[in-house]
Motif scaffolding. Structure first.
Motif, mmCIF file in Angstrom:
data_model
loop_
_atom_site.group_PDB
_atom_site.id
_atom_site.type_symbol
_atom_site.label_atom_id
_atom_site.label_comp_id
_atom_site.label_asym_id
_atom_site.label_seq_id
_atom_site.Cartn_x
_atom_site.Cartn_y
_atom_site.Cartn_z
ATOM 1 N N LEU A 124 0.757 -1.284 -0.092
ATOM 2 C CA LEU A 124 -0.020 0.128 -0.126
ATOM 3 C C LEU A 124 0.957 1.240 -0.030
ATOM 4 O O LEU A 124 1.753 1.223 0.882
ATOM 5 C CB LEU A 124 -1.079 0.131 1.240
ATOM 6 C CG LEU A 124 -1.947 1.083 1.309
ATOM 7 C CD1 LEU A 124 -2.742 1.070 0.253
ATOM 8 C CD2 LEU A 124 -2.556 1.019 2.478
ATOM 9 N N ASP A 129 -3.566 6.014 -3.315
ATOM 10 C CA ASP A 129 -4.957 6.694 -2.647
ATOM 11 C C ASP A 129 -5.886 6.837 -3.603
ATOM 12 O O ASP A 129 -7.071 6.896 -3.160
ATOM 13 C CB ASP A 129 -4.260 7.964 -1.854
ATOM 14 C CG ASP A 129 -3.610 7.576 -0.511
ATOM 15 O OD1 ASP A 129 -3.301 6.388 -0.203
ATOM 16 O OD2 ASP A 129 -2.871 8.637 0.013
ATOM 17 N N LEU A 131 -7.011 5.092 -5.782
ATOM 18 C CA LEU A 131 -7.477 3.730 -6.582
ATOM 19 C C LEU A 131 -8.848 3.971 -6.981
ATOM 20 O O LEU A 131 -9.266 3.535 -8.175
ATOM 21 C CB LEU A 131 -7.228 2.595 -5.778
ATOM 22 C CG LEU A 131 -7.426 1.068 -6.400
ATOM 23 C CD1 LEU A 131 -6.461 0.907 -7.555
ATOM 24 C CD2 LEU A 131 -7.602 0.104 -5.088
ATOM 25 N N ARG A 139 -7.563 -0.819 -10.839
ATOM 26 C CA ARG A 139 -8.210 -1.772 -9.859
ATOM 27 C C ARG A 139 -7.920 -3.115 -10.303
ATOM 28 O O ARG A 139 -7.867 -4.061 -9.159
ATOM 29 C CB ARG A 139 -9.749 -1.327 -9.969
ATOM 30 C CG ARG A 139 -10.005 -0.040 -9.151
ATOM 31 C CD ARG A 139 -11.538 0.249 -8.828
ATOM 32 N NE ARG A 139 -12.231 0.535 -10.271
ATOM 33 C CZ ARG A 139 -12.093 1.800 -10.764
ATOM 34 N NH1 ARG A 139 -11.216 2.816 -10.289
ATOM 35 N NH2 ARG A 139 -12.615 2.052 -11.703
ATOM 36 N N GLN A 281 -11.906 7.285 1.523
ATOM 37 C CA GLN A 281 -11.147 6.263 0.692
ATOM 38 C C GLN A 281 -10.121 5.662 1.203
ATOM 39 O O GLN A 281 -9.907 4.497 1.054
ATOM 40 C CB GLN A 281 -11.013 7.025 -0.689
ATOM 41 C CG GLN A 281 -12.362 7.667 -1.547
ATOM 42 C CD GLN A 281 -11.975 8.079 -2.795
ATOM 43 O OE1 GLN A 281 -10.935 7.852 -3.385
ATOM 44 N NE2 GLN A 281 -12.617 9.112 -3.155
ATOM 45 N N LYS A 282 -9.177 6.301 1.863
ATOM 46 C CA LYS A 282 -7.940 5.870 2.545
ATOM 47 C C LYS A 282 -8.187 4.906 3.372
ATOM 48 O O LYS A 282 -7.538 3.756 3.447
ATOM 49 C CB LYS A 282 -7.257 7.032 3.021
ATOM 50 C CG LYS A 282 -5.994 6.511 3.794
ATOM 51 C CD LYS A 282 -4.623 6.548 2.810
ATOM 52 C CE LYS A 282 -3.467 6.228 3.436
ATOM 53 N NZ LYS A 282 -2.435 6.050 2.551
ATOM 54 N N LEU A 285 -9.155 1.631 1.886
ATOM 55 C CA LEU A 285 -8.131 1.021 1.150
ATOM 56 C C LEU A 285 -7.387 0.293 2.159
ATOM 57 O O LEU A 285 -6.735 -0.804 2.217
ATOM 58 C CB LEU A 285 -7.222 2.086 0.561
ATOM 59 C CG LEU A 285 -6.160 1.533 -0.455
ATOM 60 C CD1 LEU A 285 -6.684 0.604 -1.381
ATOM 61 C CD2 LEU A 285 -5.658 2.536 -0.926
ATOM 62 N N THR A 289 -6.612 -3.745 2.609
ATOM 63 C CA THR A 289 -5.072 -4.250 2.644
ATOM 64 C C THR A 289 -5.068 -5.088 4.010
ATOM 65 O O THR A 289 -4.468 -5.999 3.910
ATOM 66 C CB THR A 289 -4.247 -3.143 2.711
ATOM 67 O OG1 THR A 289 -4.420 -2.200 1.609
ATOM 68 C CG2 THR A 289 -2.761 -3.395 2.910
#
Length: 362
Positions: A124, A129, A131, A139, A281-282, A285, A289
């Protein structure tokens, strides 16, 4: 533990660096531009593909050292399982073939795809960020990288599918032999069906893992896999044959696994990830992960590379991040400009200070 005795020769700004006696948590600290991310990139190249920066080989070799071969670099690492070295993995270029990445496993020449049979590596980085607002292709690459942790042979099928579709495009454009076109489409259908199956299984496993997580402190995402066309071998083959005229006019195949999409929705709000705030969003993500880290660690040895991930989290989220990383059991490599964000795990971590491409063990 997964990797130790990692060596970088003439790689980026590292003339000769070695990292030994690693731990589950491994920290690389130093100023911006010191070479921390270069270490992560080197580790990422111990897996199929072009690494976490997707760089060209010509950009990887150190150019500042007078006695360094132009365009030549080497990366090596020992894979440790249950306290014993199980393999020595290496990737490098040679002066005679600087545009070809070579791989050796236990001293024997191997393919890059073979690396995934020994080790699962995921990462990551700040560049990821965006994506959810990036292209569908970005993606798909993200999904394919995660799928390698579940299906070691996935990269071979993706590469074969892409090669078959490129060849089909050429044949359609030039009006090549119909029998050869039939054969190429059969290859595309065979590999495409496997790729679709792997992606679908991965998303289902991730969805199950994520469903067990609370919605906070990391915004829980809901994942779904949207095929870009038929996923069955026979149906995909029939579609390719049926759509030749349309695809010839378009210059590419308009349906198939190369058009797959990952749909992500924020669980609490029901909003598509692409429309959520940058922070949301972060957080989603990171949640994906971490869930993947749990899945990856249940099979082969796994490594998780986290570039500058802790600095932008508040203390509560950092603490939860470290807790979940322990549960995942993957070996973790993290970067930061200072040690303060890692105070909670500093005592149990292996720490190196990075400065101008040189490493100092702290």
């Amino acid at each position: 533990m997964a990797l130790t005795k990692i060596t970088l020769q003439n790689f980026r700004n590292h003339a000769a660096s070695e990292l030994s006696d690693s731990a589950q948590f491994n920290l690389l600290v130093g100023e911006n531009g010191a070479g921390k991310t270069n270490v992560l990139e080197a580790i990422s190249l111990l897996s199929p593909g072009r690494g976490l920066r997707r760089a060209q080989l010509a950009d990887l070799a150190l150019r500042k050292t007078p006695d360094a071969e132009p365009g030549v670099f080497a990366i090596g690492a020992s894979l440790v399982e249950q306290g014993q070295t199980s393999a020595r993995l290496g990737t490098f270029t040679e002066p005679e073939r600087p545009t070809r990445r070579m791989v050796r496993i236990n001293g024997a020449e191997a393919t890059a795809s073979a690396l995934s049979e020994w080790l699962a590596i995921s990462w990551l980085t700040p560049s990821m960020d965006g994506l959810f607002t990036d292209s569908a292709g970005a993606r798909r690459r993200f999904v394919d990288r995660m799928a390698l942790a579940i299906e070691p042979g996935h990269a071979k099928h993706v590469t074969s599918l892409e090669a078959a579709l490129r060849e089909r495009n050429k044949l359609l454009e030039t009006g090549g032999d119909a029998r050869w076109l039939d054969a190429i489409e059969a290859q595309a259908a065979q590999h495409g069906a496997v790729v679709s199956a792997h992606r679908s299984r991965l998303i289902a496993l991730l969805a199950d893992e994520l469903s067990a997580l609370p919605p906070e402190p990391f915004a829980r995402p809901i994942l779904s896999y949207r095929p870009g066309g038929p996923t069955d071998v026979a149906e995909l083959l029939a579609s390719l044959a049926r759509e030749r005229r349309r695809d010839r006019a378009a210059g590419r195949a308009l349906s198939g696994p190369h058009r797959d999409e990952l749909d992500v929705v924020m669980a609490v709000s029901g909003h598509a990830a692409a429309t959520c705030s940058t922070g949301e969003q972060k957080a989603m993500l990171i949640a994906i992960t971490l869930a993947h880290g749990v899945l990856a660690a249940s099979g082969r040895p796994s490594v998780l590379l986290l570039d500058e991930v802790a600095a932008h989290l508040d203390p509560g989220r950092r603490s939860e991040l470290f807790r979940r990383l322990r549960i995942g059991r993957a070996q973790v490599w993290m970067t930061g400009t200072e040690l303060a964000p890692f105070a909670e795990i500093e005592a149990e971590a292996a720490v190196w200070r990075v400065s101008n491409g040189e490493l100092e063990r702290l």
